[in-house]
Structures are given as C-alpha cells and as structure tokens.
Design an enzyme around this catalytic site. Structure first.
Site, PDB file in Angstrom:
ATOM      1  N   LYS A   1      80.399   9.490  56.681  1.00 21.99           N
ATOM      2  CA  LYS A   1      81.356   8.442  56.333  1.00 21.99           C
ATOM      3  C   LYS A   1      82.245   8.100  57.524  1.00 21.99           C
ATOM      4  O   LYS A   1      82.728   8.992  58.229  1.00 21.99           O
ATOM      5  CB  LYS A   1      82.206   8.899  55.132  1.00 21.99           C
ATOM      6  CG  LYS A   1      83.148   7.829  54.590  1.00 21.99           C
ATOM      7  CD  LYS A   1      83.851   8.311  53.336  1.00 21.99           C
ATOM      8  CE  LYS A   1      84.848   7.261  52.846  1.00 21.99           C
ATOM      9  NZ  LYS A   1      85.540   7.673  51.610  1.00 21.99           N
TER      10      LYS A   1
ATOM     11  N   SER B   1      86.121   4.031  48.632  1.00 19.07           N
ATOM     12  CA  SER B   1      85.841   3.724  50.024  1.00 19.07           C
ATOM     13  C   SER B   1      84.508   4.274  50.525  1.00 19.07           C
ATOM     14  O   SER B   1      84.075   3.951  51.629  1.00 19.07           O
ATOM     15  CB  SER B   1      86.971   4.253  50.908  1.00 19.07           C
ATOM     16  OG  SER B   1      87.096   5.657  50.808  1.00 19.07           O
TER      17      SER B   1
ATOM     18  N   SER C   1      87.649   7.439  45.684  1.00 20.33           N
ATOM     19  CA  SER C   1      86.830   6.861  46.743  1.00 20.33           C
ATOM     20  C   SER C   1      85.382   7.315  46.765  1.00 20.33           C
ATOM     21  O   SER C   1      84.549   6.659  47.385  1.00 20.33           O
ATOM     22  CB  SER C   1      87.457   7.141  48.115  1.00 20.33           C
ATOM     23  OG  SER C   1      88.571   6.310  48.333  1.00 20.33           O
TER      24      SER C   1
END
Length: 490
Positions: A95, A170, A194
């Site tokens: 990520k 996210s 997220s």
C-alpha cells in the site's frame, strides 16, 4: 437482493491457474517446487499488464527484468536447499501509505511524488524477510483521507466489478488488485475503515487487528493514539492469517506492540468457530443513516451463522453514539491532523493539499488540550462498555458501509438516506466504533444488491481476541454460495 456474484465488467483475458490459487496454496507449491518463482512472478506480471490499465490498482510497478532477476535468485536459493519463509516467492504490492526502502512512496500526494524512503515500515521488512517479492505499490487516496481511491499523482482506482464505481479506500488499490487476481494477498491499513470498506466494495476479506498486534514504524509516532493499524487483506480468511502471522509481533521500537500467543493460520487450521452469540447492532437504533438494502443484505448474511451454531440477537447499547463520533473526529485530528498541519503551515505545500486534508489540519489547529482529554475519556468509557458487552456476546456485527459503491467521480456522499453528511468521512461512521475500542474486526462479504453492487459486514471481537474473529470469519466463509473476488476464473 442477490446472493450470486455478478460478473466483473472488466474484460478479462484467459488466466492461468497460477493467479487464481490461494496464497497459502501458491506458497506451498513454490516450496515444494511444483511451481518456480519465475513462473509465478511472470504469471502475475502478465495479468497486471493485461488488467491493471483498466483499473489502476497497482502503481509504481517495478521493471519486469529486475523482478525476474529476483525470481531467478529465489529459485536458485531454493534449488540449493536454502531456507524459505512463509511468503517465499509471492509477488506482493505494498500500500502506497507504507514506506518501502528504495521504492517510491507517494502517499498519493504531489508533495511526495518523488519520495524514495531509506527504510521499510516494520511490517514491510518482515514481509521481505519472509520471502515476498515486492513488485510495486497499491493506489490510495491522498494521505489515505476518505474512502474513494483517487489522487493527483496516479488518478483513480476503479471498482473490480464496474469501472463506473468507486473502489472504496483507502486500501482501494489493494482490494481491487486482490479481487482481480493481480496479487495473491495484500496489506492494508485502517483508521476509519480503510481496509474494511474497500474489502466490502470488492467482495474480498479485510482484517483490522487489535491495536498493537502489528507494530507501526519507523514512519509512525511511538506513542501515537493507536487508532490507525496495519493489517492483512485476502480472498480467503486463511490467506489473511498467513500474512498476519508475518506482520504481527513485538518490536522494540514499538513499545505498545506485543507477540500473539500462537500462529493464526495454525489456529484456524485447528478448527473453525462452531457456535456462539452475536449482537446485531444494525443501524444503532436509527442513529446511522443507511442506503436502502444495506441492512437487509447484512441481516440475510447473518442468517448463515445459524447453520454453524451461532445465535444472533438484536442489540442497542445505552451509549451516546454522537458523542463517540465527535471523540473519534477529535482524536483523528489530534494525530493525523497535526501531521498534516506541518504541511499546511508551508504556503506552497498548502496549495497542493486536497480540501479534506486542509479540513483536518485546520481542525487540528483549533483543538485544545481539554478537548483531546475529553475525547480520550469518551474512548475509555466506550472500551469499558465493550468489555461488558463481550461478557454476553462473542461477536458484535454491523454493516461495513452505510452506502453501496457509488460513482467514482463523486468525491464522497453528501447525503445518505436523506441526511446531510457534515464531513468527508461522516458517511463512514459505521466503522469508527471498532477503531475506538481497539478491537479486532473482519470485513466479510455480505452479498450483492439488485444492481450487482457488493456489500460487506463487520464482525467485531473482544480486544486481543483476533483468532476468535478469524475463526468465525472462516466458518462464515465456508457457508458462502459465491466465490470471493471478481475474477470469472476464480
């Protein structure tokens, strides 16, 4: 409501069996030399080349030639009888909020568009030591703010089922990459849902561990509020447990971290949950506005637990949920907002911040010490309430999101069920309660609405009861009549 998985609208080329294997099975095939690392890396790179341009899930992809050199070195190591870690030979994209040594980490911000860290995050270092081959990064919203993955550096990530929809965020890039078999498993991070929300929006699993189980750093304040955590995502619960075993454990520079009592993958293998009591929180007695269909879909998903010995009971704790939300907002601004204020205070950098980042920074600037203390006390009271609830219930359940995936061009929903949202993350309020409690929570796929939009459900466990949550999620997974992810070959 639909219980069958709709086809992805992305044109998918014929895929080899390699990319559709579970991470657990793929790692075993490499260790047993039934597959070479070169074969595995090549298969995933071919699939990324074919599909990633349609969804923009993986960014900062490394050069193929360099990756194949690493793959060949791994095969030579294995042929020579070298030791292998549990992720040996698996191609993984990290990520883009996590620092990766020697690989660009942008945080989705033009301010950091060319930033190359000198050190890995602790969990990334552990993944490399376990043998993973880092092939690139997964896309994120700017600084991870909001649950729609777009940024001015790389653009938007599109949903695995329909390119018109948001991927969530996210960890949107991670969820889409998983759903389309671009990676065998993925890391995520979670402050306000997220890794839960994009898991729900792409029909995959996401697991937010108990606070402290996965150490954050070195790009992480030592005594941070501990509301943001790293965790695994996967197409199966076993795959998540495989990665969590690598990520978890005490680190001396993360003093709130701790060692798990045993392997999570082995713990699931010893037997899935076969009974217990679930408190169904639904919409918290109307406090949370929900798009039509969300509650019905999750209630139907809960019925699957009855076949594996669980009893489900409606639950509405006597709690001021609005005060809890305001505490969440305050504590978030006191941590991440203060970090953003350092950028906000530079006029040139301020111009490069998206409105949500400016909102967080300006909110942080207005906070007082008594406000932060009061929010911390609210959080403490909620934690004690949860401990009392877990004397009566094994799990608590909530929807993972309050709305189904929406148009990717919509930055964030301004209204939910006719109620105005007063911030960019108010529509994600349903995820804040596990965060505030420091609880382990799994997103499990809940099914699809009549338009084929995916939804998920949160299974929340007692603090440090991570294995119990994973076992329950695995038992639920075994009841699903559809396959996870969005790849038609899976």
């Amino acid at each position: 409501m639909s219980s069958s998985r709709p086809a992805s609208r992305h044109a998918v080329p014929p895929a080899g069996a390699i990319c559709g294997l579970s991470a657990v099975d793929l790692a075993a095939a490499i260790r047993e030399r039934r597959l070479s690392v070169r074969e595995v890396v090549t298969a995933f790179l071919d699939r990324i080349e074919a599909l990633n341009p349609k969804v923009n899930a993986i960014v900062s992809l490394r050069d193929r030639a360099d990756l194949l050199v690493e793959a060949d070195a791994a095969d030579s190591h294995l042929a020579a009888g070298g030791k292998t870690g549990s992720l040996f030979g698996l191609p993984i994209a990290i990520k883009d909020l996590a620092q990766t040594k020697g690989l660009k980490t942008t945080f989705g911000s033009p301010i950091f568009a060319d930033f190359v860290p000198e050190a890995d995050e602790y969990f990334v270092e552990r993944m490399r030591k376990a043998g993973a081959i880092v092939i690139g990064k997964t896309n994120v919203p700017e600084f991870g703010l909001g649950s729609n993955t777009y940024n001015p550096v790389f653009g938007p990530t599109l949903n695995a089922f329909d390119p018109a929809w948001t991927a969530g965020g996210s960890s949107g890039g991670a969820a889409v990459a998983l759903a389309l078999d671009l990676v065998p498993l993925a890391d995520g991070s979670d402050f306000g849902g997220s890794l839960r929300n994009p898991g729900a929006y792409n029909n995959v699993f996401g697991f937010r561990p108990s606070q402290g189980l996965v150490p954050g750093g070195p790009g992480f304040e030592v005594f941070h509020a501990q509301m943001g955590v790293e965790g695994p995502m996967g197409r199966s619960v076993r795959d998540m447990a495989l990665l969590l075993d690598v990520q978890a454990g005490y680190h001396p520079q993360a003093p709130l971290s701790y060692d798990p009592q045993r392997s999570f993958l082995e713990g699931i293998g010893d037997g899935m949950a076969t009974g217990g009591k679930i408190g169904w929180l639904a919409d918290l007695g109307g406090h949370l506005p929900m798009e039509d269909g969300v509650l019905d879909l999750c209630a139907a998903a809960l019925q699957r637990f009855s076949g594996i010995g669980f009893e489900v009971e409606p639950l509405l704790p006597d709690v001021d949920f609005e005060a809890l939300w305001q505490a969440f907002v305050t504590l978030r601004q006191s941590s991440s907002g203060c970090g953003l204020k350092l950028l906000y205070d530079d006029p040139a950098k301020r111009l490069l911040l998206k409105p949500e980042a400016v909102w967080e920074a300006e909110g942080a600037a207005r906070l007082s010490a008594p406000q932060i203390h009061a929010a911390a006390m609210q959080r403490t009271a909620w934690h004690r309430t949860l401990l009392a609830l877990f004397e009566r219930y094994d799990l608590l359940a909530l929807p993972t999101a309050q709305v189904f995936p929406f148009e990717v061009s919509t930055h964030w929903p301004r209204q939910v069920a006719g109620r105005a949202m007063d911030s960019y993350h108010r529509w994600m309020q349903v995820t804040a309660f596990a965060t505030l409690g420091g609880c382990p929570v799994a997103n499990v796929p809940a099914g699809f609405d009549a338009r084929g939009r995916p939804m998920g459900m949160q299974l929340i466990g007692r603090p440090r009861g991570d294995l119990a949550v994973l076992r329950a999620a695995a038992a639920y997974e075994a009841t699903l009549p559809w396959k996870t992810g969005a790849s038609p070959e899976s």
